[in-house]
Design a protein around this motif. Structure first.
Motif, mmCIF file in Angstrom:
data_model
loop_
_atom_site.group_PDB
_atom_site.id
_atom_site.type_symbol
_atom_site.label_atom_id
_atom_site.label_comp_id
_atom_site.label_asym_id
_atom_site.label_seq_id
_atom_site.Cartn_x
_atom_site.Cartn_y
_atom_site.Cartn_z
ATOM 1 N N GLY A 64 -4.704 7.391 -2.683
ATOM 2 C CA GLY A 64 -3.827 8.687 -2.618
ATOM 3 C C GLY A 64 -2.523 8.402 -3.507
ATOM 4 O O GLY A 64 -1.587 9.081 -3.611
ATOM 5 N N ASP A 65 -2.442 6.917 -4.020
ATOM 6 C CA ASP A 65 -1.152 6.543 -4.837
ATOM 7 C C ASP A 65 -1.254 6.998 -6.103
ATOM 8 O O ASP A 65 -0.124 7.133 -6.872
ATOM 9 N N ILE A 66 -2.069 7.652 -6.610
ATOM 10 C CA ILE A 66 -2.465 7.903 -7.948
ATOM 11 C C ILE A 66 -1.916 9.318 -8.299
ATOM 12 O O ILE A 66 -1.992 10.386 -7.387
ATOM 13 N N ASN A 67 -1.472 9.660 -9.527
ATOM 14 C CA ASN A 67 -0.560 10.794 -9.513
ATOM 15 C C ASN A 67 -1.770 12.209 -9.638
ATOM 16 O O ASN A 67 -2.807 11.885 -10.140
ATOM 17 N N THR A 68 -1.403 13.067 -9.083
ATOM 18 C CA THR A 68 -2.410 14.317 -8.758
ATOM 19 C C THR A 68 -2.907 14.838 -10.322
ATOM 20 O O THR A 68 -4.033 15.173 -10.549
ATOM 21 N N ASN A 69 -2.189 14.813 -11.495
ATOM 22 C CA ASN A 69 -2.674 15.138 -12.590
ATOM 23 C C ASN A 69 -3.502 14.154 -13.138
ATOM 24 O O ASN A 69 -4.412 14.538 -13.913
ATOM 25 N N PHE A 70 -3.180 13.117 -13.138
ATOM 26 C CA PHE A 70 -4.074 11.841 -13.449
ATOM 27 C C PHE A 70 -5.500 11.884 -12.976
ATOM 28 O O PHE A 70 -6.511 11.853 -13.476
ATOM 29 N N THR A 71 -5.460 12.306 -11.638
ATOM 30 C CA THR A 71 -6.624 12.176 -10.698
ATOM 31 C C THR A 71 -7.506 13.538 -11.198
ATOM 32 O O THR A 71 -8.879 13.478 -11.262
ATOM 33 N N TYR A 72 -7.051 14.520 -11.512
ATOM 34 C CA TYR A 72 -7.494 15.691 -11.981
ATOM 35 C C TYR A 72 -8.281 15.659 -13.465
ATOM 36 O O TYR A 72 -9.419 15.807 -13.795
ATOM 37 N N PHE A 73 -7.402 14.684 -14.296
ATOM 38 C CA PHE A 73 -7.949 14.236 -15.567
ATOM 39 C C PHE A 73 -9.148 13.479 -15.529
ATOM 40 O O PHE A 73 -10.176 13.676 -16.040
ATOM 41 N N ILE A 74 -9.073 12.358 -14.561
ATOM 42 C CA ILE A 74 -10.290 11.283 -14.374
ATOM 43 C C ILE A 74 -11.356 12.432 -13.731
ATOM 44 O O ILE A 74 -12.564 12.076 -14.239
ATOM 45 N N LEU A 75 -11.302 13.254 -12.813
ATOM 46 C CA LEU A 75 -12.192 13.993 -12.369
ATOM 47 C C LEU A 75 -13.164 14.963 -13.449
ATOM 48 O O LEU A 75 -14.007 14.840 -13.627
ATOM 49 N N VAL A 76 -12.310 15.520 -14.302
ATOM 50 C CA VAL A 76 -12.667 16.205 -15.176
ATOM 51 C C VAL A 76 -13.601 15.595 -16.227
ATOM 52 O O VAL A 76 -14.710 15.787 -16.840
ATOM 53 N N LEU A 77 -12.887 14.269 -16.664
ATOM 54 C CA LEU A 77 -13.475 13.403 -17.599
ATOM 55 C C LEU A 77 -14.821 12.992 -16.977
ATOM 56 O O LEU A 77 -15.847 12.909 -17.948
ATOM 57 N N MET A 78 -14.777 12.402 -16.007
ATOM 58 C CA MET A 78 -16.191 11.836 -15.377
ATOM 59 C C MET A 78 -17.363 13.115 -15.307
ATOM 60 O O MET A 78 -18.322 12.760 -15.236
ATOM 61 N N ALA A 79 -16.713 14.333 -14.802
ATOM 62 C CA ALA A 79 -17.775 15.431 -14.826
ATOM 63 C C ALA A 79 -18.497 15.706 -16.232
ATOM 64 O O ALA A 79 -19.489 15.920 -16.419
ATOM 65 N N PHE A 95 -14.870 9.528 -6.986
ATOM 66 C CA PHE A 95 -14.354 9.507 -5.564
ATOM 67 C C PHE A 95 -13.330 8.480 -5.453
ATOM 68 O O PHE A 95 -12.629 8.708 -4.400
ATOM 69 N N ALA A 96 -13.418 7.116 -5.900
ATOM 70 C CA ALA A 96 -12.212 6.373 -5.827
ATOM 71 C C ALA A 96 -10.876 6.893 -6.507
ATOM 72 O O ALA A 96 -9.915 6.695 -5.929
ATOM 73 N N ALA A 97 -10.874 7.836 -7.404
ATOM 74 C CA ALA A 97 -9.725 8.333 -7.974
ATOM 75 C C ALA A 97 -9.123 9.434 -6.952
ATOM 76 O O ALA A 97 -7.941 9.538 -6.490
ATOM 77 N N VAL A 98 -10.102 10.039 -6.184
ATOM 78 C CA VAL A 98 -9.839 10.993 -5.277
ATOM 79 C C VAL A 98 -9.136 10.318 -3.760
ATOM 80 O O VAL A 98 -8.199 10.465 -3.047
#
Length: 105
Positions: A44-59, A38-41
Motif C-alpha cells: 500500500g505504500d507505493i505511489n498509485t501511478n507507479f502501481t498502475y504502470f507496473i500493472l500495465v507493464l506486467m500485463a 500482486f505485490a505491487a498492488v
C-alpha cells in the motif's frame, strides 16, 4: 512405401519435438510476473501511478510470454494469426480513440 516413410521422416525433422524445459521456464516466468503485479498492488505504500504502470507493464510482458510460449506464435507458419492480432489491436485502439473524442466533443 519408401517414399511415404522418407516424407514422414522429413516432416518429423521439420517439426522438432519441444521439450518441457521451455514450458517450465514460461510457467515460472508467468508466475513471477503475476507475483510482481500482486505485490505491487498488495504494497500500500507505493505511489498509485507507479502501481498502475507496473500493472500495465506486467500485463504487456505477460501477453508476449503467453503468445510466444503457450500459443507458439514464435514458431514458423504463424504469420497470418500474428497479422490478425496486430490488426485487432489497431482496430481496438482506433475504437477507443474514437470513443474518447466522441465523449469529449
Amino acid at each position: 512405401m519408401a517414399s511415404n516413410h522418407s516424407a514422414s521422416e522429413e516432416q518429423t525433422r521439420r517439426h522438432k519435438v519441444e521439450g518441457p524445459q521451455k514450458h517450465i521456464v514460461a510457467f515460472v516466468l508467468s508466475l513471477a510476473l503475476t507475483i510482481i503485479a500482486f505485490a505491487a498492488v498488495a504494497a500500500g505504500d507505493i505511489n498509485t501511478n507507479f502501481t498502475y504502470f507496473i500493472l500495465v507493464l506486467m500485463a504487456i510482458i505477460q501477453v508476449f510470454v503467453q503468445l510466444a510460449f503457450w500459443m507458439h506464435m514464435k514458431d514458423r507458419g504463424h504469420l497470418f494469426p500474428i497479422i490478425c492480432i496486430i490488426a485487432g489491436v489497431f482496430v481496438v485502439c482506433a475504437m477507443i480513440i474514437t470513443a474518447l473524442f466522441w465523449v469529449w466533443w
